[in-house]
Motif scaffolding. Structure first.
Motif, PDB file in Angstrom:
ATOM      1  N   GLU A 144       0.811  -1.223   0.000  1.00 27.01           N
ATOM      2  CA  GLU A 144       0.000   0.000   0.000  1.00 27.01           C
ATOM      3  C   GLU A 144       0.846   1.277   0.000  1.00 27.01           C
ATOM      4  O   GLU A 144       0.502   2.247  -0.674  1.00 27.01           O
ATOM      5  N   HIS A 170       1.272   0.955  -4.104  1.00 25.46           N
ATOM      6  CA  HIS A 170       0.081   1.756  -4.407  1.00 25.46           C
ATOM      7  C   HIS A 170       0.243   3.218  -4.014  1.00 25.46           C
ATOM      8  O   HIS A 170      -0.638   4.027  -4.321  1.00 25.46           O
ATOM      9  N   PHE A 211      -4.525   5.321   1.435  1.00 22.38           N
ATOM     10  CA  PHE A 211      -3.712   4.600   2.411  1.00 22.38           C
ATOM     11  C   PHE A 211      -4.323   4.677   3.802  1.00 22.38           C
ATOM     12  O   PHE A 211      -4.332   3.681   4.547  1.00 22.38           O
ATOM     13  N   LYS A 232      -7.357   2.295   3.851  1.00 17.94           N
ATOM     14  CA  LYS A 232      -6.938   0.893   3.844  1.00 17.94           C
ATOM     15  C   LYS A 232      -6.237   0.497   5.143  1.00 17.94           C
ATOM     16  O   LYS A 232      -6.314  -0.667   5.560  1.00 17.94           O
TER      17      LYS A 232
END
Length: 293
Positions: A10, A14, A275, A278
């Motif tokens: 993440e 990401h 972020f 998540k």
């Protein structure tokens, strides 16, 4: 080990990689669209690398734009607007879902159906607001108020364009799907408070929401790009010194360096908000995180 894998996926993949690669691809498409010669691609890449290493003055076309100024524009306007809009989106969905399940509960168990008409009316209002284009709503707000505080703009942002409508319907549908399930029927016999307007812990709606939460958080993560995009439109409409205005100025003046930096910071903000969402899912439901994202 699981936490390290989470950070790698993440934060690194990401987050950092997404922002860097996304900026390069979008910038290349922009340069291609305006017919930039081959040398312009190299100059743009150099400017981007200078920004990454902390070079103070990024602009070769129009000196004066610094990385600090552009980052400040994102931190002072775009990020707060996005976070406030996310909070409003969550609150509206929670209230809508809580009210819908308690109305269904009262209708099924007590035959009281007065709340159903109110719930249908509120759903119709949200649907009508969702059908209004963002620019029209912002223009009306600007005409009436001139300048509006960030919370008001964030609220209008999620009400228009379908964000609040979609989030409310998602959570409401998920919670209502549990009403006739055994675990919900058993809980309803315990005599707990219904939680009509908010799914507080220990209430009937709160119990159903706790079951929906592992699915609702991934949904929110998927809506972050739409929130960021809507916030950018709000900045343009109200002429805020945020990333939206920077992007428009860069496009009008063909200032490639400003555009590249603004796109990068915008993608970084998108990655940061995603972020955070998540991370909440990973900390509360690590197994659901592995399955959902």
């Amino acid at each position: 080990m699981r936490f390290l894998r989470f950070l790698l996926k993440e934060f690194i993949l990401h987050g950092i990689v997404f922002a860097v690669v996304g900026t390069i691809i979008l910038s290349a498409l922009y340069l291609l669209s305006i017919g930039t010669p081959a040398g312009g691609y190299l100059d743009a890449l150099k400017a981007f690398l200078l920004m990454l290493v902390g070079q103070k003055d990024l602009s070769q076309v129009g000196p004066g734009f610094t990385s600090g100024q552009i980052i400040l524009a994102g931190a002072a306007q775009t990020l707060p607007l996005a976070l406030i809009a996310l909070i409003f989106l969550i609150l509206i969905a929670l209230v809508g879902g809580s009210y819908a399940v308690t109305v269904r509960y009262m209708a099924v168990h007590f035959g009281v159906r007065a709340g159903e008409k109110i719930e249908q009316f509120l759903s119709a209002v949200i649907s009508v607001l969702a059908a209004v284009p963002l620019f029209v709503g912002f223009w009306l707000l600007y005409t009436i108020m001139g300048s509006a505080p960030l919370p008001v703009i964030s609220l209008i942002t999620v009400l228009l364009g379908g964000l609040a409508w979609d989030a409310t319907n998602f959570l409401k549908t998920d919670m209502l799907s549990q009403v006739n399930q055994t675990h919900a029927i058993v809980f309803s016999t315990l005599g707990r408070d219904r939680g009509r307007f908010f799914p507080l812990s220990g209430t009937y709606s709160g119990y159903l929401f706790s079951s929906s939460l592992p699915r609702f958080i991934p949904y929110l993560a998927g809506k972050v790009p739409a929130i960021i995009g809507s916030v950018t439109i709000a900045e343009i409409a109200f002429d805020f010194p945020g990333l939206g205005k920077n992007l428009i100025d860069a496009l009008i003046n063909k200032n490639t360096d400003l555009l590249i930096t603004s796109v990068f910071i915008l993608l970084c903000i998108n990655a940061v908000v995603s972020f955070l969402v998540k991370t909440v899912l990973f900390l509360i439901y690590p197994r659901w995180y592995e399955k959902a994202l």
